[in-house]
Design a protein around this motif. Structure first.
Motif, short mmCIF file in Angstrom:
data_model
loop_
_atom_site.label_atom_id
_atom_site.label_comp_id
_atom_site.label_asym_id
_atom_site.label_seq_id
_atom_site.Cartn_x
_atom_site.Cartn_y
_atom_site.Cartn_z
N PHE A 14 1.04 -0.96 0.31
CA PHE A 14 0.24 -0.25 0.07
C PHE A 14 0.99 1.62 0.08
O PHE A 14 2.19 1.00 0.45
N ALA A 19 2.49 -4.33 3.42
CA ALA A 19 1.33 -5.37 4.61
C ALA A 19 1.53 -6.56 3.53
O ALA A 19 1.20 -8.06 4.71
N GLY A 40 -2.19 -4.48 12.51
CA GLY A 40 -1.23 -4.23 11.35
C GLY A 40 -0.52 -5.42 10.36
O GLY A 40 0.37 -5.21 9.93
N THR A 44 -5.75 -9.46 7.41
CA THR A 44 -6.45 -9.66 6.53
C THR A 44 -6.85 -9.18 5.48
O THR A 44 -6.75 -9.60 3.93
N ARG A 391 0.21 2.17 13.89
CA ARG A 391 0.60 1.78 12.90
C ARG A 391 0.10 2.13 11.58
O ARG A 391 -1.22 1.12 11.70
N PRO A 392 0.56 2.20 10.86
CA PRO A 392 1.78 2.98 10.35
C PRO A 392 0.97 4.40 11.14
O PRO A 392 0.27 4.94 10.99
N SER A 403 -5.49 -1.10 10.48
CA SER A 403 -5.84 -2.52 10.40
C SER A 403 -7.09 -2.40 11.82
O SER A 403 -7.02 -0.98 12.18
N GLY A 404 -7.86 -3.47 11.99
CA GLY A 404 -9.21 -3.71 13.01
C GLY A 404 -7.93 -2.86 14.15
O GLY A 404 -8.84 -2.05 14.94
N1 LIG Z 1 -6.90 0.08 1.67
C1 LIG Z 1 -5.79 0.21 2.09
N2 LIG Z 1 -4.17 0.99 2.40
C2 LIG Z 1 -3.24 1.59 2.83
N3 LIG Z 1 -3.06 0.84 3.53
C3 LIG Z 1 -3.86 -0.20 3.89
C4 LIG Z 1 -5.11 -0.80 3.49
N4 LIG Z 1 -5.33 -1.62 4.25
C5 LIG Z 1 -4.91 -1.96 5.20
N5 LIG Z 1 -3.82 -1.44 4.94
C6 LIG Z 1 -2.28 -1.19 5.90
O1 LIG Z 1 -1.42 -3.02 5.49
C7 LIG Z 1 -1.57 -2.87 7.28
C8 LIG Z 1 -1.69 -4.56 6.91
O2 LIG Z 1 -3.36 -4.19 7.42
P1 LIG Z 1 -4.48 -5.93 8.12
O3 LIG Z 1 -5.77 -4.94 8.53
O4 LIG Z 1 -4.30 -6.33 6.88
O5 LIG Z 1 -4.17 -5.83 9.69
P2 LIG Z 1 -4.01 -6.55 10.50
O6 LIG Z 1 -3.00 -7.90 9.49
O7 LIG Z 1 -5.31 -7.82 9.69
O8 LIG Z 1 -4.39 -6.30 11.78
P3 LIG Z 1 -5.56 -6.73 12.62
O9 LIG Z 1 -5.59 -6.99 13.65
O10 LIG Z 1 -5.75 -5.00 13.08
O11 LIG Z 1 -7.46 -6.55 12.23
C9 LIG Z 1 -1.49 -1.75 8.21
O12 LIG Z 1 -0.53 -1.71 8.24
C10 LIG Z 1 -3.12 -0.80 7.08
O13 LIG Z 1 -2.76 0.12 7.60
#
Ligand SMILES: Nc1ncnc2c1ncn2[C@@H]1O[C@H](COP(=O)(O)OP(=O)(O)OP(=O)(O)O)[C@@H](O)[C@H]1O
Ligand SMILES: [Mg+2]
Length: 510
Positions: A14, A19, A40, A44, A391-392, A403-404
């Motif tokens: 991204f 990611a 993050g 997901t 983060r970030p 992320s959530g």
């Molecule tokens: N559409 C997007 N645009 C920009 N950055 C994104 C987007 N979707 C996710 N990210 C970034 O990608 C990274 C991974 O996010 P992701 O949602 O996959 O994390 P996660 O492991 O599911 O976290 P959580 O346990 O908090 O749900 C994060 O830094 C997030 O901010």
């Protein structure tokens, strides 16, 4: 063993982050495979690629040995992949059966589809123990049941591989147990399950193997039988995690919040809070424990100005706030970390810097008359994001793109940044990773020690027991008893959660 899913050297970038950084994931047919990792870490994002919602920048995906190139979820569904998202996507004013057929109409005609769907949904729900009333409207169902509908929908479309992204974050312990039973049944019939969770005890209970992620990379692939929560946590966070909170006894001061015989109705106009009274003092954490759905949500909404009480009184530092608005309460120094951060917590389409000053954007130092001071806002936001390890730490990124778990951290940062006198918190660590949970717990203790009065509403008994100075257990809209954590047994709390009054349990009938 046959391989159901192979994701090979997946890269997804991204604008701000990588990611997924050359991620490998192998899931065997018929296994329950957990994916864990910090907020993050990229869990997901990885699953969104498997489900065709995102396309990898590079890397390869194979399903049952066949190389695939999904253009969208439709392609993934055809290959037998189903996903239950971190935030549900059901249509509220349709029935269960309607939601299940939605998007998989055959073209024979909607009525025919619906009739057939009802029958098949009933069969599936019996087979896998997913009990629902197929004719009920989604908006009338508790979240645990809505989730069953999501799973039914996925099965109805013929999924062989099910992705469950943090399914238990919104469930009560009983609902979680029911979900696990369903997962075991699915596994018995040869289905493959990918399960994402931050709760390591759950991961240890249900999974066969575990893939651990950290900052976009895989840091370990473990067999459940050969590992333990400590090792998993270390691989996730990159250091040892302390599972218990250090704290000295509270030194409570004057009463900050006083609630007197409060009655509140829920959205269906039924009485949800039935005469609740308690006090929270400066410098203490007063927790409300109980199974979800016993009036806690309505109580919190009434205290924070989101719902009008029917009768009773609420005082904040001696002032009657029974009918105050959220803005008035905020200006008086009440912070609120809500249970539903999408509904009340963040404006997803606004950048982080705006989200962290929401509620006082119109006041100095951020605004002077009509003028917003951008440099002050940006500096303040940067400091907060760093302090709370969001983060970030990019203050210009939109709320939706975090992320959530990092969205949750943004809400906590904003509310603590308000320097409140009273903090009302629901489920503060829902969806947070073990490291972030540790951090939030420490922050709450620090707030307490600096003299803030804290009302904590949590369904997590461990959290309540380790943070609270006093605990009230709520059942069916009433408080069953008020205790100190070191003067009560888990059994006594469990009995109160099931509707027994403390006096009754201890044999002194009131
Ligand atoms: N559409 C997007 N645009 C920009 N950055 C994104 C987007 N979707 C996710 N990210 C970034 O990608 C990274 C991974 O996010 P992701 O949602 O996959 O994390 P996660 O492991 O599911 O976290 P959580 O346990 O908090 O749900 C994060 O830094 C997030 O901010
Ligand atoms: Mg996620």
């Amino acid at each position: 063993m046959e391989k159901a899913v192979e994701m090979i050297q997946i890269v997804k970038r991204f604008p701000q982050v990588v990611a997924n950084d050359h991620v490998d994931l192998t899931v065997l047919k018929g296994e329950i495979h957990a994916i864990v990792g910090e907020n993050g870490a990229g869990k997901t994002t990885l699953m969104n690629q498997l489900y065709g919602l995102l396309r990898p920048d590079s890397g390869e995906i194979r399903i049952f040995g066949k190389k695939v190139n999904f253009r969208g979820p439709r392609d993934a569904i055809l290959m037998g992949i189903g996903m239950v998202h971190q935030h549900f996507m059901l249509v509220n004013n349709l029935t269960v059966a309607e939601n299940v057929v939605l998007g998989s109409e055959t073209g024979v005609g909607p009525l025919f589809d619906l009739k057939r769907a009802r029958k098949k949904v009933l069969e599936l729900s019996k087979l896998y123990g997913l009990h629902v009333d197929v004719d009920a409207k989604i908006e009338d169902l508790p979240v645990g049941t809505q989730q069953r509908v999501e799973i039914l929908k996925v099965l109805y479309r013929g999924a062989e591989i099910l992705i469950l992204d943090e399914p238990t974050a919104v469930l009560t312990p009983q609902e979680t147990e029911e979900l696990f039973e369903t997962m075991f049944k699915l596994k018995d019939t040869g289905k493959t399950i990918i399960f994402i969770s931050h709760k390591l005890n759950e991961v240890m209970r249900v999974s066969d193997r575990i893939t651990v992620m950290r900052q976009g990379k895989v840091t370990g692939v473990l067999k459940k039988n050969e590992t333990d929560p400590r090792q998993i946590a270390r691989l996730m966070v990159g250091r040892d995690v302390v599972f218990t909170v250090e704290k000295t006894p509270a030194r409570p001061d004057g009463v900050v919040l006083k609630v007197e015989d409060l009655h509140v109705k829920d959205y269906r106009n039924l009485e949800a809070v039935k005469g609740v009274s308690f006090e929270v003092r400066a410098g203490e954490i007063y927790a409300i424990a109980g199974v979800a759905g016993n009036g806690q949500t309505e109580l919190v909404e009434a205290l924070t100005g989101l719902r009008k009480p029917v009768s009773g009184k609420v005082y904040f530092l001696g002032k009657d706030i029974t009918h105050a608005t959220p803005r008035e309460l905020r200006e008086m120094g009440m912070g609120h970390i809500p249970e539903d951060r999408h509904k009340y917590g963040l404006i997803l389409q606004f950048p982080a810097y705006y989200n962290v000053i929401l509620g006082r954007h119109y006041r100095p130092p951020f605004a002077n008359g009509e003028f917003l001071s951008h440099s002050k806002i940006l500096n303040f936001a940067e400091e907060l994001l760093n302090r709370f390890d969001v983060r970030p730490n990019n203050v210009r990124m939109l709320g939706a793109n975090f992320s959530g778990g990092n969205q949750q951290k943004l809400v906590i940062a904003r509310e603590v940044g308000l320097e409140p006198k009273l903090m009302v918190i629901s489920q503060p660590t829902r969806g947070l990773d073990v490291g972030a949970t540790e951090f939030v717990h420490r922050t709450l203790i620090q707030l307490r020690d600096s003299g803030v009065a804290i009302l904590l509403v949590s369904m997590e008994l461990d959290e309540v027991l380790s943070l609270a100075d006093r605990i009230a257990v709520m059942y069916n809209g009433q408080i069953m008893g008020e205790v100190e954590p070191n003067a009560v047994s888990i059994e006594e709390i469990g009995l109160m959660m099931a509707g027994h009054r403390l006096e009754e349990i201890r044999g002194r009938v009131a």
